[in-house]
Design a protein around this motif. Structure first.
Motif, PDB file in Angstrom:
ATOM      1  N   LYS A   2       0.826  -1.196   0.000  1.00  0.00           N
ATOM      2  CA  LYS A   2       0.000   0.000   0.000  1.00  0.00           C
ATOM      3  C   LYS A   2       0.870   1.259   0.000  1.00  0.00           C
ATOM      4  CE  LYS A   2      -3.881   2.128   2.375  1.00  0.00           C
ATOM      5  NZ  LYS A   2      -4.813   2.043   3.496  1.00  0.00           N
ATOM      6  N   SER A   5       2.656   1.534  -3.347  1.00  0.00           N
ATOM      7  CA  SER A   5       1.648   1.894  -4.341  1.00  0.00           C
ATOM      8  C   SER A   5       1.396   3.403  -4.318  1.00  0.00           C
ATOM      9  CB  SER A   5       0.353   1.128  -4.050  1.00  0.00           C
ATOM     10  OG  SER A   5      -0.681   1.554  -4.877  1.00  0.00           O
ATOM     11  N   SER A   6       1.234   3.951  -3.135  1.00  0.00           N
ATOM     12  CA  SER A   6       1.019   5.398  -3.001  1.00  0.00           C
ATOM     13  C   SER A   6       2.251   6.174  -3.433  1.00  0.00           C
ATOM     14  CB  SER A   6       0.687   5.748  -1.551  1.00  0.00           C
ATOM     15  OG  SER A   6      -0.550   5.206  -1.184  1.00  0.00           O
ATOM     16  N   GLY A   9       2.474   5.940  -7.251  1.00  0.00           N
ATOM     17  CA  GLY A   9       1.276   6.361  -7.967  1.00  0.00           C
ATOM     18  C   GLY A   9       0.671   5.294  -8.854  1.00  0.00           C
ATOM     19  N   LEU A  10       0.833   4.048  -8.460  1.00  0.00           N
ATOM     20  CA  LEU A  10       0.231   2.933  -9.194  1.00  0.00           C
ATOM     21  C   LEU A  10      -0.605   2.113  -8.225  1.00  0.00           C
ATOM     22  CD1 LEU A  10       3.294   1.677 -11.287  1.00  0.00           C
ATOM     23  CD2 LEU A  10       1.334   2.973 -12.135  1.00  0.00           C
ATOM     24  N   SER A  11      -1.647   1.513  -8.722  1.00  0.00           N
ATOM     25  CA  SER A  11      -2.482   0.682  -7.859  1.00  0.00           C
ATOM     26  C   SER A  11      -1.755  -0.605  -7.493  1.00  0.00           C
ATOM     27  CB  SER A  11      -3.792   0.339  -8.568  1.00  0.00           C
ATOM     28  OG  SER A  11      -3.545  -0.549  -9.647  1.00  0.00           O
ATOM     29  N   SER A  12      -2.207  -1.219  -6.407  1.00  0.00           N
ATOM     30  CA  SER A  12      -1.664  -2.515  -6.003  1.00  0.00           C
ATOM     31  C   SER A  12      -1.894  -3.541  -7.109  1.00  0.00           C
ATOM     32  CB  SER A  12      -2.321  -2.995  -4.708  1.00  0.00           C
ATOM     33  OG  SER A  12      -2.052  -2.101  -3.664  1.00  0.00           O
ATOM     34  N   TYR A  13      -3.048  -3.435  -7.761  1.00  0.00           N
ATOM     35  CA  TYR A  13      -3.371  -4.335  -8.872  1.00  0.00           C
ATOM     36  C   TYR A  13      -2.311  -4.209  -9.972  1.00  0.00           C
ATOM     37  CZ  TYR A  13      -5.635  -6.190 -13.014  1.00  0.00           C
ATOM     38  OH  TYR A  13      -5.904  -6.893 -14.164  1.00  0.00           O
ATOM     39  N   THR A  14      -1.955  -2.967 -10.323  1.00  0.00           N
ATOM     40  CA  THR A  14      -0.961  -2.746 -11.385  1.00  0.00           C
ATOM     41  C   THR A  14       0.394  -3.301 -10.973  1.00  0.00           C
ATOM     42  OG1 THR A  14      -2.138  -0.794 -12.182  1.00  0.00           O
ATOM     43  CG2 THR A  14       0.191  -0.980 -12.778  1.00  0.00           C
ATOM     44  N   ARG A  16       1.011  -5.765  -8.913  1.00  0.00           N
ATOM     45  CA  ARG A  16       0.952  -7.237  -8.987  1.00  0.00           C
ATOM     46  C   ARG A  16       0.991  -7.696 -10.447  1.00  0.00           C
ATOM     47  NH1 ARG A  16      -2.263  -6.473  -4.409  1.00  0.00           N
ATOM     48  NH2 ARG A  16      -4.217  -6.359  -5.567  1.00  0.00           N
ATOM     49  N   LYS A  49       7.224   3.801 -15.554  1.00  0.00           N
ATOM     50  CA  LYS A  49       6.136   4.776 -15.666  1.00  0.00           C
ATOM     51  C   LYS A  49       6.474   5.853 -16.693  1.00  0.00           C
ATOM     52  CE  LYS A  49       3.955   6.563 -12.364  1.00  0.00           C
ATOM     53  NZ  LYS A  49       3.611   7.335 -11.163  1.00  0.00           N
TER      54      LYS A  49
END
Length: 116
Positions: A2, A5-6, A9-14, A16, A49
């Motif tokens: 988490k 991820s913050s 600037g990417l989601s946890s889903y991204t 993974r 990114k």
């Protein structure tokens, strides 16, 4: 995950997903099994990114990652891949500048009252 991820600037889903497709490799885990990201991971994800932000296709980013994994023997191939992307990016910027100029011309026509 988490916090990382913050930070990036990417989601946890991204994140993974990037692991699944091989863009993010060898992520360490703590004794609880949670991912522990390093400053090296941070620099790499920031570069990935940047490539995505400049419209490099994911397949080419994956190719770059595979070459990077191969080590110093792939330096020239990585350079060539980045130079190709640079040319594509310059072409894209040139095209966008042309679109912007056309748009500005149209706006000027409206400002001058020549379009109804």
């Amino acid at each position: 995950m988490k916090e990382f991820s913050s930070l990036v600037g990417l989601s946890s889903y991204t994140l993974r997903y990037y692991e699944k497709i091989g863009l993010l490799k060898n992520v360490q885990r703590n004794s609880s099994g949670h991912r522990v990201y390093t400053s090296k991971d941070l620099r790499w994800i920031e570069f990935v990114k940047r490539l995505k932000d400049t419209a490099m296709p994911l397949e080419e980013i994956q190719e770059y990652a595979r070459l990077r994994e191969a080590g110093s023997s792939s330096v020239l191939q990585r350079q060539a891949l980045l130079e190709k992307h640079k040319r594509n990016l310059i072409d894209h910027i040139t095209q966008q500048q042309s679109h912007l100029a056309d748009l500005e011309d149209k706006i000027d026509l409206y400002k001058k009252g020549k379009v109804r």
